[in-house]
Design a protein around this motif. Structure first.
Motif, PDB file in Angstrom:
ATOM      1  N   ALA A  72       0.858  -1.184   0.000  1.00  0.00           N
ATOM      2  CA  ALA A  72       0.000   0.000   0.000  1.00  0.00           C
ATOM      3  C   ALA A  72       0.892   1.231   0.000  1.00  0.00           C
ATOM      4  O   ALA A  72       1.885   1.285   0.725  1.00  0.00           O
ATOM      5  CB  ALA A  72      -0.907   0.005   1.229  1.00  0.00           C
ATOM      6  N   TYR A  85       4.204   0.429  -5.876  1.00  0.00           N
ATOM      7  CA  TYR A  85       3.638  -0.603  -6.736  1.00  0.00           C
ATOM      8  C   TYR A  85       4.570  -1.062  -7.851  1.00  0.00           C
ATOM      9  O   TYR A  85       4.518  -2.226  -8.244  1.00  0.00           O
ATOM     10  CB  TYR A  85       2.312  -0.118  -7.323  1.00  0.00           C
ATOM     11  CG  TYR A  85       1.316   0.200  -6.235  1.00  0.00           C
ATOM     12  CD1 TYR A  85       0.800  -0.809  -5.430  1.00  0.00           C
ATOM     13  CD2 TYR A  85       0.935   1.505  -5.979  1.00  0.00           C
ATOM     14  CE1 TYR A  85      -0.088  -0.521  -4.404  1.00  0.00           C
ATOM     15  CE2 TYR A  85       0.042   1.810  -4.954  1.00  0.00           C
ATOM     16  CZ  TYR A  85      -0.459   0.788  -4.166  1.00  0.00           C
ATOM     17  OH  TYR A  85      -1.327   1.070  -3.142  1.00  0.00           O
ATOM     18  N   SER A 110      -4.409  -5.441  -6.788  1.00  0.00           N
ATOM     19  CA  SER A 110      -4.584  -4.199  -7.512  1.00  0.00           C
ATOM     20  C   SER A 110      -5.855  -3.503  -7.031  1.00  0.00           C
ATOM     21  O   SER A 110      -6.357  -3.772  -5.931  1.00  0.00           O
ATOM     22  CB  SER A 110      -4.633  -4.495  -9.017  1.00  0.00           C
ATOM     23  OG  SER A 110      -4.721  -3.298  -9.758  1.00  0.00           O
ATOM     24  N   SER A 111      -6.375  -2.619  -7.851  1.00  0.00           N
ATOM     25  CA  SER A 111      -7.518  -1.798  -7.450  1.00  0.00           C
ATOM     26  C   SER A 111      -8.461  -1.584  -8.625  1.00  0.00           C
ATOM     27  O   SER A 111      -8.035  -1.506  -9.786  1.00  0.00           O
ATOM     28  CB  SER A 111      -7.010  -0.433  -6.962  1.00  0.00           C
ATOM     29  OG  SER A 111      -8.058   0.509  -6.887  1.00  0.00           O
ATOM     30  N   SER A 112      -9.747  -1.458  -8.308  1.00  0.00           N
ATOM     31  CA  SER A 112     -10.726  -1.112  -9.352  1.00  0.00           C
ATOM     32  C   SER A 112     -10.519   0.310  -9.848  1.00  0.00           C
ATOM     33  O   SER A 112     -11.173   0.742 -10.797  1.00  0.00           O
ATOM     34  CB  SER A 112     -12.151  -1.281  -8.815  1.00  0.00           C
ATOM     35  OG  SER A 112     -12.371  -0.441  -7.696  1.00  0.00           O
ATOM     36  N   GLY A 113      -9.591   1.038  -9.215  1.00  0.00           N
ATOM     37  CA  GLY A 113      -9.246   2.372  -9.697  1.00  0.00           C
ATOM     38  C   GLY A 113      -8.611   2.373 -11.077  1.00  0.00           C
ATOM     39  O   GLY A 113      -8.434   3.444 -11.676  1.00  0.00           O
ATOM     40  N   MET A 139      -1.062   1.774 -11.462  1.00  0.00           N
ATOM     41  CA  MET A 139      -1.518   0.439 -11.072  1.00  0.00           C
ATOM     42  C   MET A 139      -1.595  -0.476 -12.293  1.00  0.00           C
ATOM     43  O   MET A 139      -1.257  -1.664 -12.206  1.00  0.00           O
ATOM     44  CB  MET A 139      -2.875   0.524 -10.381  1.00  0.00           C
ATOM     45  CG  MET A 139      -3.230  -0.694  -9.570  1.00  0.00           C
ATOM     46  SD  MET A 139      -2.112  -0.993  -8.173  1.00  0.00           S
ATOM     47  CE  MET A 139      -2.898  -0.007  -6.907  1.00  0.00           C
ATOM     48  N   ARG A 157      -8.305  -7.160  -8.521  1.00  0.00           N
ATOM     49  CA  ARG A 157      -8.677  -5.743  -8.409  1.00  0.00           C
ATOM     50  C   ARG A 157      -9.719  -5.574  -7.315  1.00  0.00           C
ATOM     51  O   ARG A 157     -10.898  -5.844  -7.505  1.00  0.00           O
ATOM     52  CB  ARG A 157      -9.218  -5.246  -9.758  1.00  0.00           C
ATOM     53  CG  ARG A 157      -8.157  -5.206 -10.848  1.00  0.00           C
ATOM     54  CD  ARG A 157      -8.749  -4.921 -12.213  1.00  0.00           C
ATOM     55  NE  ARG A 157      -7.702  -4.819 -13.229  1.00  0.00           N
ATOM     56  CZ  ARG A 157      -7.915  -4.903 -14.537  1.00  0.00           C
ATOM     57  NH1 ARG A 157      -9.157  -5.103 -15.001  1.00  0.00           N
ATOM     58  NH2 ARG A 157      -6.912  -4.798 -15.388  1.00  0.00           N
ATOM     59  N   THR A 159     -12.090  -3.528  -4.720  1.00  0.00           N
ATOM     60  CA  THR A 159     -12.833  -2.272  -4.703  1.00  0.00           C
ATOM     61  C   THR A 159     -12.644  -1.621  -3.332  1.00  0.00           C
ATOM     62  O   THR A 159     -11.704  -1.945  -2.616  1.00  0.00           O
ATOM     63  CB  THR A 159     -14.312  -2.541  -5.010  1.00  0.00           C
ATOM     64  OG1 THR A 159     -14.804  -3.553  -4.116  1.00  0.00           O
ATOM     65  CG2 THR A 159     -14.474  -3.031  -6.448  1.00  0.00           C
TER      66      THR A 159
END
Length: 287
Positions: A72, A85, A110-113, A139, A157, A159
């Motif tokens: 993070a 990252y 990862s991220s939904s971003g 990302m 990913r 959220t």
């Protein structure tokens, strides 16, 4: 299958919950983080800094079956994201090569971003991931680095993570947080225990020989308009006042689907915000 060995690089809140689940299943779990004194005894500590090129002295010897990269960013600017990252993942990959370790699979959290859709669209793993924000772009770069690492790799990913200790929205609602209702601003969330649970499920599936795809979205069953979530929380908390200064009109709005993970057999423990926040509020009431 038990007895697998996993290294969780960036073993924070989600990583620790993941590690405990796997340890309870008989896995050997290594947790890499700066402050290892915070790790529970079931996780073997690996003191290290992902931003440094020097391999941690406590790096596991012998084979590693799995690696989970769950870092993070501590600095939320472009340089901070690249350090957390991209640089961190490059270092872990180099340390694996340095030790001749070839994990069966790398999970990259990862991220939904990475998705830039803003019109309430339904999103799945095949949707275009073309966010223009620096965080989304970096990302995506990191995802590609993982997928092209030479190891079997899967991107997860997640959220918006919420749960004990992640109560920003609850605190905002208590202060009278108001959200625009038109157009509806859809939000996506996953309870922190379900985030860890999905990662554990994927690792255990792979260990059993189940073929994993290269990407899964971690989200509950019920994306919902933010104003609806706020209204429900206001009712639960008994909040009647509004703070006009905290009115929010967010630009992003999308609905993420968990159909791929559910088809594999995963089911979230907290299927909706009502269940997840309800459990948090019950915990608060008990305390």
């Amino acid at each position: 299958m038990t007895g697998s060995q996993v290294l969780i690089a960036g073993c924070g809140d989600v990583g620790t919950r993941l590690g405990l689940q796997l340890a309870n299943e008989g896995w050997t779990v290594y947790g890499l983080r700066r402050s290892v004194q915070e790790l529970p005894v079931a996780i073997t500590p690996v003191a290290g800094d992902l931003s440094a090129s020097q391999c941690p002295a406590d790096w596991p010897q012998g084979s590693l079956d799995y690696v989970v990269y769950s870092a993070a960013a501590t600095v939320h600017d472009e340089a901070g994201y690249r350090t957390a990252y991209l640089d961190g993942l490059r270092h872990v990959l180099a340390w694996l090569v340095q030790h001749g370790q070839t994990p069966k699979r790398l999970l990259f959290v990862s991220s939904s971003g990475v998705y830039g859709q803003q019109e309430g669209n339904w999103i799945d793993e095949t949707s275009a991931a073309e966010a223009t924000s620096f965080s989304g772009r970096i990302m995506r770069e990191a995802e590609q680095l993982a997928l092209n690492s030479g190891f079997g790799a899967t991107v997860v990913r997640l959220t918006g993570i919420y749960g004990p200790g992640r109560e920003w929205l609850l605190n905002q609602v208590r202060q009278g947080y108001r959200v625009a209702s038109e157009p509806p601003l859809y939000g996506n969330r996953i309870h922190v225990d379900d985030a860890a649970g999905l990662l554990a499920f994927l690792l255990q599936a792979d260990a059993k020989g189940v073929a994993l795809q290269d990407c899964y979205i971690g989200v509950d069953d019920a994306p919902a308009p933010l104003h609806e979530v706020v209204a429900w929380l206001r009712e639960q908390l008994g909040v009647s006042h509004w703070d006009e200064a905290s009115t929010v009109r967010r630009a992003g709005s999308k609905r993420c689907s968990n159909a791929r993970a559910k088809k594999l057999g995963w089911t979230p423990k907290y299927a909706s915000y009502q269940q997840g926040y309800g459990a948090i509020l019950q915990g608060v009431a008990k305390n």
